[in-house]
Scaffold this motif. Structure first.
Motif, mmCIF file in Angstrom:
data_model
loop_
_atom_site.group_PDB
_atom_site.id
_atom_site.type_symbol
_atom_site.label_atom_id
_atom_site.label_comp_id
_atom_site.label_asym_id
_atom_site.label_seq_id
_atom_site.Cartn_x
_atom_site.Cartn_y
_atom_site.Cartn_z
ATOM 1 N N VAL A 248 10.884 -4.463 14.808
ATOM 2 C CA VAL A 248 9.606 -3.804 14.560
ATOM 3 C C VAL A 248 9.530 -3.422 13.091
ATOM 4 O O VAL A 248 10.501 -2.936 12.516
ATOM 5 N N ASP A 249 8.366 -3.700 12.488
ATOM 6 C CA ASP A 249 8.122 -3.392 11.075
ATOM 7 C C ASP A 249 7.113 -2.245 11.025
ATOM 8 O O ASP A 249 5.963 -2.401 11.444
ATOM 9 N N LEU A 250 7.546 -1.102 10.513
ATOM 10 C CA LEU A 250 6.696 0.096 10.500
ATOM 11 C C LEU A 250 6.003 0.213 9.148
ATOM 12 O O LEU A 250 6.657 0.402 8.129
ATOM 13 N N THR B 84 3.354 -2.244 7.958
ATOM 14 C CA THR B 84 3.589 -3.661 7.624
ATOM 15 C C THR B 84 2.808 -4.147 6.407
ATOM 16 O O THR B 84 3.191 -5.126 5.773
ATOM 17 N N GLY B 85 1.692 -3.489 6.051
ATOM 18 C CA GLY B 85 0.921 -3.907 4.868
ATOM 19 C C GLY B 85 0.478 -5.353 4.984
ATOM 20 O O GLY B 85 -0.202 -5.749 5.939
ATOM 21 N N SER B 86 0.903 -6.169 4.035
ATOM 22 C CA SER B 86 0.554 -7.601 4.050
ATOM 23 C C SER B 86 1.286 -8.361 5.163
ATOM 24 O O SER B 86 0.988 -9.522 5.414
ATOM 25 N N LEU C 72 -2.645 -1.953 15.330
ATOM 26 C CA LEU C 72 -3.239 -0.878 14.534
ATOM 27 C C LEU C 72 -2.740 0.454 15.075
ATOM 28 O O LEU C 72 -2.929 0.764 16.248
ATOM 29 N N GLY C 73 -2.074 1.231 14.230
ATOM 30 C CA GLY C 73 -1.616 2.544 14.681
ATOM 31 C C GLY C 73 -0.478 3.046 13.838
ATOM 32 O O GLY C 73 0.093 2.328 13.011
ATOM 33 N N SER C 74 -0.139 4.300 14.073
ATOM 34 C CA SER C 74 0.937 4.947 13.340
ATOM 35 C C SER C 74 2.299 4.346 13.713
ATOM 36 O O SER C 74 2.485 3.873 14.841
ATOM 37 N N ALA D 176 4.593 -5.256 14.637
ATOM 38 C CA ALA D 176 4.350 -4.564 13.371
ATOM 39 C C ALA D 176 3.234 -3.551 13.577
ATOM 40 O O ALA D 176 2.286 -3.807 14.329
ATOM 41 N N PHE D 177 3.376 -2.400 12.923
ATOM 42 C CA PHE D 177 2.344 -1.354 12.987
ATOM 43 C C PHE D 177 1.824 -1.052 11.596
ATOM 44 O O PHE D 177 2.589 -1.056 10.626
ATOM 45 N N ASP D 178 0.541 -0.724 11.523
ATOM 46 C CA ASP D 178 -0.017 -0.153 10.291
ATOM 47 C C ASP D 178 -1.244 0.663 10.670
ATOM 48 O O ASP D 178 -2.007 0.279 11.558
ATOM 49 N N MET E 210 -4.032 4.205 -1.822
ATOM 50 C CA MET E 210 -3.161 5.375 -1.937
ATOM 51 C C MET E 210 -2.324 5.611 -0.669
ATOM 52 O O MET E 210 -1.169 6.043 -0.733
ATOM 53 N N THR E 211 -2.899 5.310 0.481
ATOM 54 C CA THR E 211 -2.165 5.525 1.745
ATOM 55 C C THR E 211 -0.915 4.640 1.840
ATOM 56 O O THR E 211 -0.042 4.891 2.649
ATOM 57 N N ALA E 212 -0.847 3.620 0.992
ATOM 58 C CA ALA E 212 0.321 2.729 1.033
ATOM 59 C C ALA E 212 1.521 3.339 0.318
ATOM 60 O O ALA E 212 2.662 2.994 0.613
#
Ligand SMILES: C[S@@+](CC[C@H](N)C(=O)[O-])C[C@H]1O[C@@H](n2cnc3c(N)ncnc32)[C@H](O)[C@@H]1O
Length: 222
Positions: free
Chosen positions: A35-37, A39-41, A84-86, A58-60, A124-126
């Motif tokens: 799992v990638d927490l 994930t961005g791109s 989509l999610g935390s 993956a989540f973002d 900014m959230t990244a």
């Protein structure tokens, strides 16, 4: 790194690549769930799939990132379940063999001139990790054992400015065997350059120094 569509998400950078290098240099991923927490791109998730992981989730929290990661996985011809999610929603899933995370970790106070940061550096959230950079790091380090299978491992990348030692301590307190798997010193990019004065004022950065140390922490459940 493969060329990735970015669409206004965090562009893969040195931290992304350092995490991928450690992932690629560790135990084979064949047959493992990842799992990638954050994930961005999707660059780390796609790399995990290309390295032979049995499944990659993956989540973002950013809908643009979710769209972008899905597109990049499709373009790379690999399957990644992008949700989509935390990051914390991973706690509601079956345990994973490998958790990878490049969280927002830049300490960011009110004095920072964010207007000087170019759009290509991503939203900014990244990168904004709150006042001490540990908005995601603290709760993640405390709860990650619950996401891991019995012999599972976390690979986490962060900067010296968000207290690598604190992550190591929290992960050890949570019962994980923890070591620094990789370090890299890099010149400041536009985000840290905008934060330099504030980091100097808070004593976290020596006056005039413009290099940052990145570390990948490996924490194993044994
Ligand atoms: C530093 S970027 C890393 C992107 C990518 N994994 C990489 O290594 O290039 C952090 C990502 O985490 C996402 N993010 C921030 N807070 C989050 C949260 N609470 N839960 C899930 N994702 C989050 C951001 O939208 C951003 O895409």
């Amino acid at each position: 790194m493969t060329a990735f569509a970015l669409d206004g998400v965090y562009p893969p950078q040195e931290d992304s690549q350092l995490l991928i290098d450690v992932l690629a240099g560790g135990a084979p991923l064949k047959g493992r769930s990842v799992v990638d927490l954050g994930t961005g791109s999707g660059v780390v998730a796609v790399a995990a799939a290309q390295l032979g992981a049995r499944s990659v989730t993956a989540f973002d929290i950013c809908p643009t990132a979710v769209r972008c990661a899905r597109g990049n996985a499709l373009a790379a011809g690999v399957e990644v379940h992008v949700r989509l999610g935390s990051w914390s929603q991973a706690l509601e899933c079956e345990p994973f063999d490998v958790v990878v995370c490049n969280p927002p970790y830049v300490p960011s106070g009110a004095e920072v001139d964010t207007g000087s940061i170019p759009p290509w550096a991503g939203p900014m959230t990244a990168w904004d990790g709150g006042e001490d950079g540990r908005l995601v790091l603290d709760p993640l380090c405390a709860t990650v054992p619950q996401m891991l299978s019995d012999d599972g491992a976390l690979l986490l990348v962060q900067s010296e400015f968000s207290d690598i030692g604190k992550s190591v301590t929290l992960l050890r307190e949570a019962g994980l065997e923890t070591k620094i798997a990789a370090v890299q010193s890099i010149p400041f990019g536009p985000v840290l350059s905008a934060h330099a004065r504030e980091l100097e004022a808070s004593g976290r950065l020596t006056a005039g120094r413009r290099h940052e140390l990145l570390a990948v922490i490996r924490a194993e459940k044994r």
